[in-house]
Scaffold this motif. Structure first.
Motif: not given
Ligand code: PLP
Length: 447
Positions: A56, A113, A218, A254, A281
């Motif tokens: 990612w 992260g 998230e 992230i 990321k």
């Protein structure tokens, strides 16, 4: 150097991440020689289409020339200097530009992260302590949440396989229901699922808020849970609840930041500003390790004092590394020069048309998309499915690593349409093979 030589030496000397090393007795590592665009090449000239942007991070594929040039230019002036007591142009400019993007004016740096998660958690608790509320030191995370694997981050991560062995190290946090729309009851819309999850959170906060420092989530897509997606209305509900109960909201962007969900930050789709944003990321487009935590004036001011102990006495050796900051500045330039978000809206729609036929496979469920993330679940996936799928996809020249019975596509934004077609075909062929082979495969690829 030959492929075989590298494989042997790697198994002797390198302990690979997230891997039961014994599986490599039977299944070879892929020895990479170079990367270019969306392709990774081994020493024999075989190539693999990087369908998951190398865990990612490689937003623009491999070897993006503008990022490479920015790092080279920075290399000629200052490669590194400690950031305590010193500053430099790349870190100042990056902080200003991230502040403009996020509405959060104070940037603290780390290298990955998980460290960003640790920083946000520590800052929140220390804020409450500095504000005369030392009892607010617990955290809320979501069911299925993932925030990294250092001890503090793992304690707000709900992936039993990653946690179990370390249970004695992990502090006891509170878990709120996931707003994942796949939990919809018959007739229920994703928005109603989000509302139901928010009500669960409301009850939790009503009971525990005096002891809670922050909630971490998230936004829009819970990645490691298997690309669990939720309605943006959830974010506005969470923001309002956190305000009402005096709890910080930490947005772990992230994985979803830097345009992955369609907006620069996922939080924008809920029209909210969190108290902390964690970025990593995609921030350097896959070139160098870097993480940033951005926060509000209110948080910053609570630390600003004559007393050293009220300051945030946290550090990492490579904090604000100039080369990494230069790479991140180049990434931000690319977002402007190429109007990446607008281009992705069109690309995403075209690729969606190419990926949608996967839904007609009889074993595919919940084909879903948020921005530049696609995922589907495989009904009755055998235990060895993820490993078997990974191997079968590699054999077709495609890099895809399912999470349990969920296959996801998270391509570099720069993939061409014919490559997207190849990715879809590779996924379909790998699915057929893995449904058969997965019943025999005993090794588990976990992420
Ligand atoms: C990958 C990830 C992390 C951890 O980042 P690392 O750089 O691997 O430590 C934290 N949160 C989310 C949402 C992630 O996807």
């Amino acid at each position: 150097m030959s492929n075989a030589d590298l494989l042997f030496r790697s198994r002797q000397a390198v302990w690979h991440p997230c891997t039961q090393m014994k599986r490599h007795e039977r299944l070879p590592l892929v020895p990479l020689a170079r990367g270019e665009g969306v392709w990774l090449y081994d020493h024999d000239g075989n190539r693999y289409l990087d369908g998951i942007s190398s865990w990612w991070v490689n937003l623009f594929g491999h070897g993006e020339p503008r990022i490479k040039a920015a790092i080279k230019a920075q290399l000629d002036t200052l490669e590194h200097a400690m950031l305590a007591g010193f500053t430099h142009r790349p870190v100042v400019e990056l902080s200003e530009r991230l502040a403009a993007r996020t509405g959060l004016g104070h940037a603290f740096y780390a290298s990955d992260g998980a460290s960003a998660t640790e920083i946000a958690l520590k800052m929140s608790v220390h804020y409450w302590r500095n504000s005369g509320q030392p009892d607010k030191h617990r955290f809320v995370h979501l069911q299925g949440g993932y925030h990294g694997e250092t001890a503090g981050a793992l304690a707000v991560t709900d992936v039993p396989l990653f946690r179990a062995a370390y249970a004695p190290l992990l502090r006891d946090n509170l878990q709120a229901p996931s707003p994942d729309w796949r939990a919809a009851q018959p007739g229920e819309t994703p928005e109603q699922v989000a509302e139901r999850a928010a009500e669960g959170l409301a009850r939790l906060l009503a009971e525990h808020a005096p002891r809670i420092a922050a909630l971490i989530l998230e936004p829009l897509v819970q990645g490691a849970a298997g690309m669990a997606m939720h309605h943006p209305s959830y974010l506005a509900r969470v923001r309002a609840l956190c305000d009402r109960h005096q709890v910080h909201l930490i947005a772990d962007e992230i994985a979803v930041g830097f345009g992955r969900t369609g907006t620069f930050l996922a939080c924008e789709q809920g029209s909210i500003r969190p108290d902390f944003v964690c970025l990593s990321k995609g921030i350097t487009g896959g070139f160098l390790p870097l993480a940033a935590v951005l926060t509000t004036d209110a948080v910053y001011q609570a630390f600003y004092d004559d007393d050293a102990a009220r300051g945030f006495l946290h550090s990492h050796s490579y904090s604000g590394n100039p080369l990494a900051c230069a790479a991140a500045l180049a990434v931000l330039d690319i977002f402007e020069q190429d109007d990446v978000l607008a281009a992705n809206r069109e690309r995403g729609a075209r690729w969606h048309a190419l990926f949608s036929p996967l839904a007609s496979h009889p074993r595919v469920r919940h084909l879903r998309r948020t921005g530049m993330i696609w995922a589907f679940d495989v009904a009755d996936a055998p235990a060895g499915f993820p490993g078997a799928f990974f191997q079968a996809a590699l054999a077709k020249g495609v890099l895809l690593r399912p999470i349990g019975g969920t296959v996801y596509l998270m391509p570099p934004y720069t993939m061409r349409d014919d490559e997207a077609r190849q990715l879809a075909q590779g996924a379909l062929l790998a699915l057929e093979t893995a449904l058969v082979d997965g019943a025999e495969e005993k090794d588990v690829v976990v992420a």
